[in-house]
Design a protein around this motif. Structure first.
Motif, mmCIF file in Angstrom:
data_model
loop_
_atom_site.group_PDB
_atom_site.id
_atom_site.type_symbol
_atom_site.label_atom_id
_atom_site.label_comp_id
_atom_site.label_asym_id
_atom_site.label_seq_id
_atom_site.Cartn_x
_atom_site.Cartn_y
_atom_site.Cartn_z
ATOM 1 N N ALA A 54 -0.795 41.725 -5.979
ATOM 2 C CA ALA A 54 -1.873 42.435 -6.514
ATOM 3 C C ALA A 54 -1.939 42.936 -7.680
ATOM 4 C CB ALA A 54 -2.145 43.127 -5.133
ATOM 5 N N ASP A 55 -0.766 43.527 -8.111
ATOM 6 C CA ASP A 55 -0.656 43.979 -9.141
ATOM 7 C C ASP A 55 -0.736 43.054 -10.392
ATOM 8 O OD1 ASP A 55 -1.134 46.583 -8.245
ATOM 9 O OD2 ASP A 55 1.149 47.154 -8.596
ATOM 10 N N ALA A 56 0.076 41.948 -9.996
ATOM 11 C CA ALA A 56 0.029 40.886 -11.033
ATOM 12 C C ALA A 56 -1.261 40.175 -11.265
ATOM 13 C CB ALA A 56 1.127 39.881 -10.655
ATOM 14 N N VAL A 57 -1.980 39.884 -9.891
ATOM 15 C CA VAL A 57 -3.194 39.433 -10.311
ATOM 16 C C VAL A 57 -4.309 40.217 -10.849
ATOM 17 C CG1 VAL A 57 -5.458 38.822 -8.857
ATOM 18 C CG2 VAL A 57 -3.010 37.892 -8.071
ATOM 19 N N GLY A 116 -11.039 38.094 -5.337
ATOM 20 C CA GLY A 116 -10.920 37.928 -3.827
ATOM 21 C C GLY A 116 -9.357 37.773 -3.606
ATOM 22 N N TRP A 117 -8.410 37.177 -4.536
ATOM 23 C CA TRP A 117 -6.986 37.220 -4.129
ATOM 24 C C TRP A 117 -6.411 38.610 -4.376
ATOM 25 C CZ3 TRP A 117 -6.033 33.029 -8.385
ATOM 26 C CH2 TRP A 117 -6.673 31.788 -7.888
ATOM 27 N N GLU A 118 -7.038 39.339 -5.255
ATOM 28 C CA GLU A 118 -6.362 40.625 -5.433
ATOM 29 C C GLU A 118 -6.692 41.558 -4.133
ATOM 30 O OE1 GLU A 118 -6.568 45.107 -7.737
ATOM 31 O OE2 GLU A 118 -7.521 43.108 -8.756
ATOM 32 N N LEU A 173 -4.563 40.440 -1.153
ATOM 33 C CA LEU A 173 -3.264 40.834 -1.241
ATOM 34 C C LEU A 173 -3.067 42.413 -1.135
ATOM 35 C CD1 LEU A 173 -2.237 38.627 -4.466
ATOM 36 C CD2 LEU A 173 -1.143 38.508 -2.189
ATOM 37 N N ARG A 174 -3.931 43.044 -1.610
ATOM 38 C CA ARG A 174 -3.825 44.435 -1.112
ATOM 39 C C ARG A 174 -4.127 44.748 0.223
ATOM 40 N NH1 ARG A 174 -2.704 46.772 -5.844
ATOM 41 N NH2 ARG A 174 -3.595 46.264 -7.865
ATOM 42 N N ARG A 175 -4.962 44.119 0.909
ATOM 43 C CA ARG A 175 -5.026 44.460 2.452
ATOM 44 C C ARG A 175 -3.822 43.851 2.995
ATOM 45 N NH1 ARG A 175 -10.714 42.209 1.583
ATOM 46 N NH2 ARG A 175 -11.882 43.981 1.345
ATOM 47 N N LEU A 176 -3.040 42.883 2.586
ATOM 48 C CA LEU A 176 -1.887 42.441 3.233
ATOM 49 C C LEU A 176 -0.753 43.553 2.843
ATOM 50 C CD1 LEU A 176 -1.925 38.448 2.505
ATOM 51 C CD2 LEU A 176 -2.211 39.722 4.603
ATOM 52 N N LEU A 215 -10.119 46.314 -2.929
ATOM 53 C CA LEU A 215 -11.126 47.015 -4.042
ATOM 54 C C LEU A 215 -12.425 47.628 -3.527
ATOM 55 C CD1 LEU A 215 -10.816 44.193 -6.649
ATOM 56 C CD2 LEU A 215 -9.415 46.630 -6.584
ATOM 57 N N PRO A 216 -12.872 48.809 -3.724
ATOM 58 C CA PRO A 216 -14.105 49.261 -3.362
ATOM 59 C C PRO A 216 -15.322 48.486 -3.575
ATOM 60 C CG PRO A 216 -13.302 50.731 -4.955
ATOM 61 C CD PRO A 216 -12.485 49.510 -4.423
ATOM 62 N N ALA A 217 -15.155 47.749 -4.855
ATOM 63 C CA ALA A 217 -16.147 47.084 -5.160
ATOM 64 C C ALA A 217 -15.578 46.006 -6.107
ATOM 65 C CB ALA A 217 -17.138 47.878 -6.332
ATOM 66 N N GLY A 218 -16.434 45.229 -7.086
ATOM 67 C CA GLY A 218 -15.713 44.108 -7.666
ATOM 68 C C GLY A 218 -14.696 44.578 -8.720
ATOM 69 N N PHE A 219 -14.201 44.057 -9.560
ATOM 70 C CA PHE A 219 -12.997 44.059 -10.481
ATOM 71 C C PHE A 219 -13.574 44.884 -11.594
ATOM 72 C CE2 PHE A 219 -10.646 43.354 -14.187
ATOM 73 C CZ PHE A 219 -9.149 43.836 -13.705
ATOM 74 N N VAL A 220 -14.404 44.596 -12.042
ATOM 75 C CA VAL A 220 -15.210 45.226 -13.072
ATOM 76 C C VAL A 220 -15.781 46.631 -12.758
ATOM 77 C CG1 VAL A 220 -17.019 45.250 -15.075
ATOM 78 C CG2 VAL A 220 -15.926 43.170 -14.575
ATOM 79 N N ASP A 221 -16.351 46.433 -11.707
ATOM 80 C CA ASP A 221 -17.030 48.010 -11.158
ATOM 81 C C ASP A 221 -15.749 48.921 -10.807
ATOM 82 O OD1 ASP A 221 -19.427 47.186 -11.410
ATOM 83 O OD2 ASP A 221 -19.823 46.356 -9.399
ATOM 84 N N THR A 222 -14.600 48.350 -10.307
ATOM 85 C CA THR A 222 -13.479 49.282 -9.803
ATOM 86 C C THR A 222 -12.796 49.715 -11.038
ATOM 87 O OG1 THR A 222 -13.437 48.114 -7.717
ATOM 88 C CG2 THR A 222 -11.454 49.356 -8.613
#
Length: 123
Positions: free
Chosen positions: A7-10, A59-61, A64-67, A73-80
């Motif tokens: 997830a960190d790599a993504v 979506g991938w991040e 992976l974070r849930r797994l 993420l609480p929101a989209g990548f940019v918003d987070t």
């Protein structure tokens, strides 16, 4: 642990994509073939902003974070990671215009740099 590292790599790849989106046109000054990939990144970014196209990296991040046992993420990548961190919420449009300006300047510079060279002259 593995899912968190992935997830960190993504996330890092996503940051890399956004940096490439903003300044990839300047790389094309040295390596003109980069322009095709940069144009594709710009189209994707524009579709994301204007149409709301979801980025698969987000979506991938999230997955992976849930797994890995995290919430995602609480929101989209940019918003987070960017809005409210790198620039305030009220400056989203300014940030988007800054990126658009960088893209335009890089492409204009590329046109000037490669368009004014006499034919047959190589660097």
């Amino acid at each position: 642990m593995l899912y968190r590292l992935l997830a960190d790599a993504v996330m890092l790849a996503h940051f890399g994509f956004l940096v490439f989106l903003a300044v990839g046109g300047f790389l094309a000054w040295r390596w003109p073939r980069v322009l095709v990939a940069h144009a594709a990144a710009v189209v994707w970014g524009a579709l994301s902003v204007f149409v709301g196209l979801a980025c698969p990296l987000t979506g991938w991040e999230n997955r992976l974070r849930r797994l890995s046992g995290e919430q995602g993420l609480p929101a989209g990548f940019v918003d987070t990671y960017l809005t409210g961190v790198i620039y305030p919420q009220e400056h989203v449009l300014a940030a988007q215009l800054l990126v658009a300006g960088l893209v335009a300047a890089s492409w204009l510079g590329l046109a000037v740099r490669h368009g004014t060279r006499p034919h047959g002259v190589n660097r």
